[in-house]
Design a protein around this motif. Structure first.
Motif, PDB file in Angstrom:
ATOM      1  N   ALA A  39      44.951  42.657  44.487  1.00 26.82           N
ATOM      2  CA  ALA A  39      44.800  43.461  43.301  1.00 26.82           C
ATOM      3  C   ALA A  39      43.792  44.070  43.071  1.00 26.82           C
ATOM      4  O   ALA A  39      42.879  43.669  44.588  1.00 26.82           O
ATOM      5  N   THR A  40      43.142  44.825  42.933  1.00 26.72           N
ATOM      6  CA  THR A  40      42.451  44.924  41.911  1.00 26.72           C
ATOM      7  C   THR A  40      41.431  44.436  40.711  1.00 26.72           C
ATOM      8  O   THR A  40      41.935  43.327  39.761  1.00 26.72           O
ATOM      9  N   SER A  41      40.289  44.297  40.445  1.00 27.72           N
ATOM     10  CA  SER A  41      38.778  43.269  38.875  1.00 27.72           C
ATOM     11  C   SER A  41      40.009  43.530  38.469  1.00 27.72           C
ATOM     12  O   SER A  41      39.903  42.754  37.761  1.00 27.72           O
ATOM     13  N   ARG A  42      39.649  45.457  38.124  1.00 30.86           N
ATOM     14  CA  ARG A  42      40.821  44.885  36.916  1.00 30.86           C
ATOM     15  C   ARG A  42      41.904  45.316  36.704  1.00 30.86           C
ATOM     16  O   ARG A  42      41.688  44.403  35.396  1.00 30.86           O
ATOM     17  N   THR A  43      42.849  44.310  37.334  1.00 33.46           N
ATOM     18  CA  THR A  43      43.769  43.769  36.711  1.00 33.46           C
ATOM     19  C   THR A  43      43.212  43.272  36.491  1.00 33.46           C
ATOM     20  O   THR A  43      44.083  41.822  35.834  1.00 33.46           O
ATOM     21  N   PHE A  44      42.585  41.870  37.608  1.00 30.64           N
ATOM     22  CA  PHE A  44      42.583  40.328  37.060  1.00 30.64           C
ATOM     23  C   PHE A  44      41.751  40.214  35.677  1.00 30.64           C
ATOM     24  O   PHE A  44      42.395  39.577  34.952  1.00 30.64           O
ATOM     25  N   PHE A  45      40.730  41.360  35.212  1.00 28.32           N
ATOM     26  CA  PHE A  45      40.619  41.019  33.746  1.00 28.32           C
ATOM     27  C   PHE A  45      41.537  41.300  32.917  1.00 28.32           C
ATOM     28  O   PHE A  45      41.022  41.343  31.541  1.00 28.32           O
ATOM     29  N   ARG A  46      42.718  42.393  33.389  1.00 28.33           N
ATOM     30  CA  ARG A  46      43.983  42.598  32.537  1.00 28.33           C
ATOM     31  C   ARG A  46      44.644  41.213  31.863  1.00 28.33           C
ATOM     32  O   ARG A  46      45.489  40.951  30.995  1.00 28.33           O
ATOM     33  N   HIS A  47      44.813  40.496  33.059  1.00 22.34           N
ATOM     34  CA  HIS A  47      45.236  39.195  33.050  1.00 22.34           C
ATOM     35  C   HIS A  47      43.963  38.239  32.078  1.00 22.34           C
ATOM     36  O   HIS A  47      44.705  37.317  31.761  1.00 22.34           O
ATOM     37  N   PHE A  48      43.391  37.980  32.779  1.00 22.10           N
ATOM     38  CA  PHE A  48      42.357  36.858  32.116  1.00 22.10           C
ATOM     39  C   PHE A  48      41.136  37.575  31.777  1.00 22.10           C
ATOM     40  O   PHE A  48      40.096  38.286  32.070  1.00 22.10           O
ATOM     41  N   ARG A  49      41.068  36.965  30.351  1.00 29.18           N
ATOM     42  CA  ARG A  49      39.520  37.460  29.645  1.00 29.18           C
ATOM     43  C   ARG A  49      38.080  37.636  30.727  1.00 29.18           C
ATOM     44  O   ARG A  49      37.472  38.435  29.814  1.00 29.18           O
ATOM     45  N   ASP A  50      37.895  36.536  31.295  1.00 28.44           N
ATOM     46  CA  ASP A  50      36.974  36.518  31.783  1.00 28.44           C
ATOM     47  C   ASP A  50      37.042  35.340  32.967  1.00 28.44           C
ATOM     48  O   ASP A  50      38.120  35.882  33.417  1.00 28.44           O
ATOM     49  N   LYS A  51      35.850  36.060  33.685  1.00 29.38           N
ATOM     50  CA  LYS A  51      36.652  34.466  35.024  1.00 29.38           C
ATOM     51  C   LYS A  51      36.987  33.072  34.847  1.00 29.38           C
ATOM     52  O   LYS A  51      37.683  32.675  35.686  1.00 29.38           O
ATOM     53  N   ASP A  52      36.234  32.619  33.635  1.00 21.42           N
ATOM     54  CA  ASP A  52      36.561  31.230  33.767  1.00 21.42           C
ATOM     55  C   ASP A  52      37.980  31.266  33.342  1.00 21.42           C
ATOM     56  O   ASP A  52      38.665  29.911  33.883  1.00 21.42           O
ATOM     57  N   GLU A  53      39.144  32.339  32.678  1.00 25.82           N
ATOM     58  CA  GLU A  53      40.123  31.624  31.820  1.00 25.82           C
ATOM     59  C   GLU A  53      41.034  31.492  32.828  1.00 25.82           C
ATOM     60  O   GLU A  53      42.041  30.846  33.115  1.00 25.82           O
ATOM     61  N   VAL A  54      40.459  32.006  34.987  1.00 25.15           N
ATOM     62  CA  VAL A  54      41.622  31.762  35.938  1.00 25.15           C
ATOM     63  C   VAL A  54      41.735  29.862  35.648  1.00 25.15           C
ATOM     64  O   VAL A  54      43.193  29.735  36.294  1.00 25.15           O
ATOM     65  N   LEU A  55      40.703  29.788  35.665  1.00 27.77           N
ATOM     66  CA  LEU A  55      40.925  27.651  35.973  1.00 27.77           C
ATOM     67  C   LEU A  55      41.823  27.310  33.820  1.00 27.77           C
ATOM     68  O   LEU A  55      41.583  26.289  34.231  1.00 27.77           O
ATOM     69  N   PHE A  56      41.945  28.064  33.181  1.00 29.20           N
ATOM     70  CA  PHE A  56      42.510  27.278  32.412  1.00 29.20           C
ATOM     71  C   PHE A  56      43.502  27.801  31.545  1.00 29.20           C
ATOM     72  O   PHE A  56      43.812  27.332  29.871  1.00 29.20           O
ATOM     73  N   ALA A  57      44.391  28.809  31.506  1.00 24.83           N
ATOM     74  CA  ALA A  57      44.947  30.432  30.732  1.00 24.83           C
ATOM     75  C   ALA A  57      46.311  29.429  30.898  1.00 24.83           C
ATOM     76  O   ALA A  57      46.185  29.315  29.470  1.00 24.83           O
ATOM     77  N   ASP A  58      46.685  28.414  31.728  1.00 23.37           N
ATOM     78  CA  ASP A  58      47.807  27.839  31.832  1.00 23.37           C
ATOM     79  C   ASP A  58      48.149  26.563  30.433  1.00 23.37           C
ATOM     80  O   ASP A  58      49.016  25.526  31.339  1.00 23.37           O
ATOM     81  N   ASP A  59      46.738  26.179  30.575  1.00 21.82           N
ATOM     82  CA  ASP A  59      46.300  24.986  30.111  1.00 21.82           C
ATOM     83  C   ASP A  59      47.863  24.245  28.934  1.00 21.82           C
ATOM     84  O   ASP A  59      47.468  23.006  28.597  1.00 21.82           O
ATOM     85  N   ASP A  60      47.302  25.380  28.071  1.00 17.82           N
ATOM     86  CA  ASP A  60      47.523  25.097  26.284  1.00 17.82           C
ATOM     87  C   ASP A  60      49.300  24.590  26.718  1.00 17.82           C
ATOM     88  O   ASP A  60      50.014  23.962  25.335  1.00 17.82           O
TER      89      ASP A  60
END
Lengths: 192, 192
Positions: A39-60
């Motif tokens: 994918a593209t980095s632009r797509t990454f940032f559409r799924h996750f607010r920042d680089k961090d959030e990929v580690l926290f997204a499914d936590d809640d």
DNA sequence: GGAAGTGATGTCAGTTTGTGTCATGACTCT
DNA sequence: AGAGTCATGACACAAACTGACATCACTTCC
């Protein structure tokens, strides 16, 4: 029904975990993650607010269950209530040990990540306080109970993550072992 | 002996606080801060690791005093010990109320800042645990005591920061008011 | 008193993170 | 078939950092 690969988000998460393990958090670029996931980095940032959030997204996902445990508890005292709620939470986390351990090691690499993890815990703790208030505890009691409960749980969690996969000690075991130590702080009756 | 303005760091801190208050944290640029302080953004980053750190840099001065309070305590029980140590910490923070309040409001604006603040608290809590271990408490007791102490202190701190400057209630008052509520968790004898 | 450091700062070019904007093209619905 | 939807790509750009080198007041040593 999917017009696109559909699992883009999951592929991004997998790619991110993989690269963080291999190259460290700071050492890997969003660009690299995206490329590895096709994918593209632009797509990454559409799924996750920042680089961090990929580690926290499914936590809640787990939080609602924890809150519900407290709301629906039938225990007669605060200790039994916390014990049941934290035990149930432990059971839900049990199958995720390998991934959680990976995640833990990544988070420890970076002060910012550590902070974000703590902020998440604080949000959870706050939600627990609200659930206890709802249940009739007064605010001071609720805050102390939640603080003790989280201190206990995170201590148990760290011990569990440091253990071997086949050591036969579940997270629930680690949690319950700690309860007797704080018995005298947790023996208040649940308000009627 | 100073070849340069010498107070560059302090000027950067002042400029940063000022702009964060006026325009919000996210809304102000490192470039703007540096310009207001009569410096360059490159200089800013030489004094502070990130944009965040300008808010946290001078914070750790108090920790050694807190640890020493515990190490040197003459109280006979854990409650008296924590009370004295947290009371002394409160006294040291008393004069800084306006700045602390400003800082608090800035930190609340941003999840990342909140996390970093919590990470700092965790470091402090860990240092307190170590001090308690040194003093002879066993690990479980030390962790519970530190957790309760910090929960209590941060609760008091927030109440104090929300109050008016002339309300006549010191941070120490806020801290001590909370002690009776947790008496039964804090009545362990200090190990000989 | 002059030569050789020293050290905080400036300059500049470059990478990385994150965002706004528009285009694309497979898919759905009528 | 035609219109709309929507996840993604492409491009441009701001802001957060970093590395390398230059500067220049001051110190130190001969």
């Amino acid at each position: 029904m999917p017009r696109w690969p559909e699992n883009t988000r999951a592929r991004l998460v997998d790619a991110a975990f993989g690269m963080f393990v291999e190259q460290g958090y700071a050492g890997t670029t969003v660009e690299q993650i995206a490329t590895r996931a096709g994918a593209t980095s632009r797509t990454f940032f559409r799924h996750f607010r920042d680089k961090d959030e990929v580690l926290f997204a499914d936590d809640d996902e787990l939080l609602p269950h924890l809150v519900e445990s407290i709301a629906g508890s039938t225990a007669g005292d605060s200790g039994g209530m916390m014990r049941a709620a934290l035990g149930a939470l432990a059971d839900r986390m049990e199958p995720g040990r390998p991934r959680l351990r990976q995640r833990q090691r990544i988070i420890e690499q970076d002060v910012g990540l550590t902070g974000r993890e703590l902020a998440k815990q604080a949000r959870w703790q706050h939600a627990v306080v609200d659930a206890l208030l709802e249940r009739g505890f007064d605010r001071d009691d609720a805050e102390i109970l939640a603080a003790i409960g989280f201190a206990l749980f995170t201590g148990a969690l760290h011990e569990w993550l440091e253990g071997e996969d086949d050591d036969g000690r579940s997270l629930r075991d680690h949690v319950e072992r700690r309860f007797p130590k704080i018995a005298d702080a947790l023996n208040r009756p649940v308000p009627s």
